[in-house]
Each structure stands twice: as C-alpha cells, then as structure tokens.
Design a protein around this motif. Sequence first.
Motif, PDB file in Angstrom:
ATOM      1  N   ALA A   6       0.039  11.049   0.171  1.00 18.36           N
ATOM      2  CA  ALA A   6       0.222   9.648  -0.197  1.00 18.36           C
ATOM      3  C   ALA A   6       0.163   8.772   1.047  1.00 18.36           C
ATOM      4  CB  ALA A   6       1.561   9.471  -0.909  1.00 18.36           C
ATOM      5  N   ASN A   7      -0.346   7.579   0.853  1.00  9.31           N
ATOM      6  CA  ASN A   7      -0.430   6.636   1.963  1.00  9.31           C
ATOM      7  C   ASN A   7       0.919   5.980   2.166  1.00  9.31           C
ATOM      8  OD1 ASN A   7      -3.139   7.192   2.167  1.00  9.31           O
ATOM      9  ND2 ASN A   7      -3.738   5.504   0.840  1.00  9.31           N
ATOM     10  N   SER A   8       1.513   6.151   3.318  1.00 11.69           N
ATOM     11  CA  SER A   8       2.793   5.499   3.605  1.00 11.69           C
ATOM     12  C   SER A   8       2.518   4.096   4.131  1.00 11.69           C
ATOM     13  CB  SER A   8       3.588   6.323   4.625  1.00 11.69           C
ATOM     14  OG  SER A   8       2.946   6.283   5.887  1.00 11.69           O
ATOM     15  N   PRO A   9       3.482   3.181   3.975  1.00 14.36           N
ATOM     16  CA  PRO A   9       3.279   1.796   4.413  1.00 14.36           C
ATOM     17  C   PRO A   9       3.001   1.661   5.913  1.00 14.36           C
ATOM     18  CG  PRO A   9       5.230   1.957   3.022  1.00 14.36           C
ATOM     19  CD  PRO A   9       4.758   3.354   3.280  1.00 14.36           C
ATOM     20  N   GLU A  10       3.423   2.632   6.698  1.00 13.10           N
ATOM     21  CA  GLU A  10       3.214   2.552   8.142  1.00 13.10           C
ATOM     22  C   GLU A  10       1.852   3.080   8.573  1.00 13.10           C
ATOM     23  OE1 GLU A  10       5.919   4.580   6.964  1.00 13.10           O
ATOM     24  OE2 GLU A  10       7.180   2.806   6.788  1.00 13.10           O
ATOM     25  N   MET A  11       1.154   3.739   7.654  1.00 12.76           N
ATOM     26  CA  MET A  11      -0.142   4.325   7.993  1.00 12.76           C
ATOM     27  C   MET A  11      -1.171   3.221   8.214  1.00 12.76           C
ATOM     28  SD  MET A  11      -2.223   7.286   5.962  1.00 12.76           S
ATOM     29  CE  MET A  11      -0.903   8.467   6.145  1.00 12.76           C
ATOM     30  N   ARG A  12      -2.053   3.417   9.183  1.00 13.49           N
ATOM     31  CA  ARG A  12      -3.054   2.401   9.527  1.00 13.49           C
ATOM     32  C   ARG A  12      -4.140   2.342   8.456  1.00 13.49           C
ATOM     33  NH1 ARG A  12      -2.372   0.230  14.771  1.00 13.49           N
ATOM     34  NH2 ARG A  12      -4.502  -0.487  14.778  1.00 13.49           N
TER      35      ARG A  12
ATOM     36  N   GLY B 247       1.151  -1.152   4.438  1.00 12.04           N
ATOM     37  CA  GLY B 247       2.260  -2.010   4.048  1.00 12.04           C
ATOM     38  C   GLY B 247       1.907  -3.487   4.169  1.00 12.04           C
ATOM     39  N   GLU B 248       1.202  -3.845   5.242  1.00 15.28           N
ATOM     40  CA  GLU B 248       0.787  -5.236   5.425  1.00 15.28           C
ATOM     41  C   GLU B 248      -0.237  -5.641   4.368  1.00 15.28           C
ATOM     42  OE1 GLU B 248      -0.582  -4.987   9.460  1.00 15.28           O
ATOM     43  OE2 GLU B 248       1.346  -5.595  10.286  1.00 15.28           O
ATOM     44  N   LEU B 249      -1.125  -4.710   4.007  1.00 13.73           N
ATOM     45  CA  LEU B 249      -2.104  -4.996   2.948  1.00 13.73           C
ATOM     46  C   LEU B 249      -1.411  -5.183   1.603  1.00 13.73           C
ATOM     47  CD1 LEU B 249      -5.035  -2.526   3.756  1.00 13.73           C
ATOM     48  CD2 LEU B 249      -4.871  -4.957   4.305  1.00 13.73           C
ATOM     49  N   ALA B 250      -0.405  -4.348   1.331  1.00 14.78           N
ATOM     50  CA  ALA B 250       0.290  -4.410   0.041  1.00 14.78           C
ATOM     51  C   ALA B 250       1.025  -5.740  -0.124  1.00 14.78           C
ATOM     52  CB  ALA B 250       1.264  -3.249  -0.077  1.00 14.78           C
ATOM     53  N   LYS B 251       1.537  -6.317   0.960  1.00 19.16           N
ATOM     54  CA  LYS B 251       2.246  -7.593   0.879  1.00 19.16           C
ATOM     55  C   LYS B 251       1.332  -8.720   0.402  1.00 19.16           C
ATOM     56  CE  LYS B 251       5.535  -6.578   4.552  1.00 19.16           C
ATOM     57  NZ  LYS B 251       5.932  -6.887   5.934  1.00 19.16           N
ATOM     58  N   LEU B 252       0.038  -8.615   0.713  1.00 20.82           N
ATOM     59  CA  LEU B 252      -0.904  -9.681   0.348  1.00 20.82           C
ATOM     60  C   LEU B 252      -1.146  -9.777  -1.154  1.00 20.82           C
ATOM     61  CD1 LEU B 252      -3.483  -9.148   3.215  1.00 20.82           C
ATOM     62  CD2 LEU B 252      -1.812 -10.987   3.008  1.00 20.82           C
ATOM     63  N   THR B 253      -0.956  -8.674  -1.861  1.00 17.02           N
ATOM     64  CA  THR B 253      -1.202  -8.665  -3.309  1.00 17.02           C
ATOM     65  C   THR B 253       0.053  -8.333  -4.116  1.00 17.02           C
ATOM     66  OG1 THR B 253      -1.916  -6.359  -3.198  1.00 17.02           O
ATOM     67  CG2 THR B 253      -3.633  -8.044  -3.030  1.00 17.02           C
ATOM     68  N   SER B 254       1.216  -8.338  -3.465  1.00 13.38           N
ATOM     69  CA  SER B 254       2.440  -7.920  -4.156  1.00 13.38           C
ATOM     70  C   SER B 254       2.830  -8.859  -5.298  1.00 13.38           C
ATOM     71  CB  SER B 254       3.593  -7.793  -3.161  1.00 13.38           C
ATOM     72  OG  SER B 254       3.862  -9.059  -2.573  1.00 13.38           O
ATOM     73  N   ASP B 255       2.459 -10.131  -5.232  1.00 16.46           N
ATOM     74  CA  ASP B 255       2.814 -11.085  -6.285  1.00 16.46           C
ATOM     75  C   ASP B 255       1.712 -11.238  -7.336  1.00 16.46           C
ATOM     76  OD1 ASP B 255       1.086 -12.322  -4.475  1.00 16.46           O
ATOM     77  OD2 ASP B 255       1.922 -14.313  -4.835  1.00 16.46           O
ATOM     78  N   LEU B 256       0.684 -10.379  -7.284  1.00 19.51           N
ATOM     79  CA  LEU B 256      -0.452 -10.459  -8.202  1.00 19.51           C
ATOM     80  C   LEU B 256      -0.515  -9.202  -9.064  1.00 19.51           C
ATOM     81  CD1 LEU B 256      -3.053 -11.708  -5.580  1.00 19.51           C
ATOM     82  CD2 LEU B 256      -1.913 -13.081  -7.325  1.00 19.51           C
ATOM     83  N   PRO B 257      -0.967  -9.331 -10.323  1.00 18.26           N
ATOM     84  CA  PRO B 257      -1.112  -8.133 -11.163  1.00 18.26           C
ATOM     85  C   PRO B 257      -2.252  -7.250 -10.663  1.00 18.26           C
ATOM     86  CG  PRO B 257      -1.972 -10.064 -12.297  1.00 18.26           C
ATOM     87  CD  PRO B 257      -1.340 -10.542 -11.020  1.00 18.26           C
ATOM     88  N   ASP B 258      -2.204  -5.984 -11.068  1.00 18.63           N
ATOM     89  CA  ASP B 258      -3.260  -5.050 -10.685  1.00 18.63           C
ATOM     90  C   ASP B 258      -4.580  -5.459 -11.320  1.00 18.63           C
ATOM     91  OD1 ASP B 258      -1.545  -3.526  -9.168  1.00 18.63           O
ATOM     92  OD2 ASP B 258      -1.093  -2.124 -10.800  1.00 18.63           O
ATOM     93  N   VAL B 259      -5.661  -5.268 -10.577  1.00 20.11           N
ATOM     94  CA  VAL B 259      -7.004  -5.572 -11.064  1.00 20.11           C
ATOM     95  C   VAL B 259      -7.846  -4.319 -10.914  1.00 20.11           C
ATOM     96  CG1 VAL B 259      -9.104  -6.897 -10.615  1.00 20.11           C
ATOM     97  CG2 VAL B 259      -6.896  -8.011 -10.478  1.00 20.11           C
ATOM     98  N   ASP B 260      -8.481  -3.907 -12.005  1.00 19.48           N
ATOM     99  CA  ASP B 260      -9.397  -2.776 -11.955  1.00 19.48           C
ATOM    100  C   ASP B 260     -10.802  -3.338 -11.778  1.00 19.48           C
ATOM    101  OD1 ASP B 260     -10.740  -0.416 -12.103  1.00 19.48           O
ATOM    102  OD2 ASP B 260     -10.158   0.052 -14.175  1.00 19.48           O
ATOM    103  N   LEU B 261     -11.318  -3.282 -10.557  1.00 19.05           N
ATOM    104  CA  LEU B 261     -12.617  -3.882 -10.264  1.00 19.05           C
ATOM    105  C   LEU B 261     -13.767  -3.125 -10.921  1.00 19.05           C
ATOM    106  CD1 LEU B 261     -12.089  -4.761  -6.507  1.00 19.05           C
ATOM    107  CD2 LEU B 261     -12.005  -6.289  -8.469  1.00 19.05           C
TER     108      LEU B 261
END
Length: 142
Positions: A2-8, A49-63
């Motif tokens: 699993a990708n941890s929030p600290e992983m680059r 973790g920084e990427l997840a913060k950018l979409t944390s207030d948005l619903p999931d989108v299946d592109l």
Amino acid sequence: MANSPEMRASDSDRDRVAAILREHTAQGRITMDEFNERLEQLYQSKTYGELAKLTSDLPDVDLRNRPAKTAKAIESKDGMHSGMKAAWGAWAMASGINWVIWLIVSISSDGGVYPWPLWVMGPWGVILLVSTIFGSNQPKRN
C-alpha cells in the motif's frame, strides 16, 4: 504494498490527480481559480499524502467510466453537427466579404465588373450542399 502518505509520488501520479481535478472543474465542483491554485500545489507536491489533500474534499471520480458524448449531444436542434455549421458559417463569411469587395470595386470603377465572387461561392457551396444532403450527419471519430 500500500502507498503510505509519506511515500514519494511520481509524475504519472501527479498527472492522474490533475486529470481528476480537470474533471471536477468540468462538472462545476471547483472554480477555475480553485483549479489553478490546486494545480500549482499539485506540481509542488512530493508525497502521496500531499496529493491526497488536494482532492480530499471532492468525491471519487472514475475517469475510465466517464459518460461519452453522444452524437445527439454534438448535433444542434436542426440536426446538423457543429462542424458542418462551422463550414457553412465560413462559406457565408467568405462569400459576404468577397461580395463587399466586388461592390466597392464596381462602384469605384467606370464600367461593370464581372461578378467574380460567384467563382468563390459556387464550387465551395456545391461541395457543402452535397456534403450536407448526402454526407453522414455524424462527425468523424478517431
């Protein structure tokens, strides 16, 4: 693993989040200003973790399962798709400009001037007419 929030995060991870942000902007969940701010933050982000913060207030989108634009959505009320309407608009604009030039030349000269705009309008108009009547009313798909 699993990708941890600290992983680059990689460039492709950032591109995936950018696509998600574009989709949310298109759906009206975030404004263009918010999109630009988040995009700037996105390309400065280094971890998941920084990427997840950018979409944390948005619903999931299946592109992968976005609704495709149908030919009906592309067609206008008269059944003509936007590409054909644009072609007719270009023809009308070019024809009008040529007739205005012809009129100015005719008024400013002594004798009658041959109606040369017919040679611009005629063949182009015939091709458009045949395409409109006999052509497929669907835009080409790649």
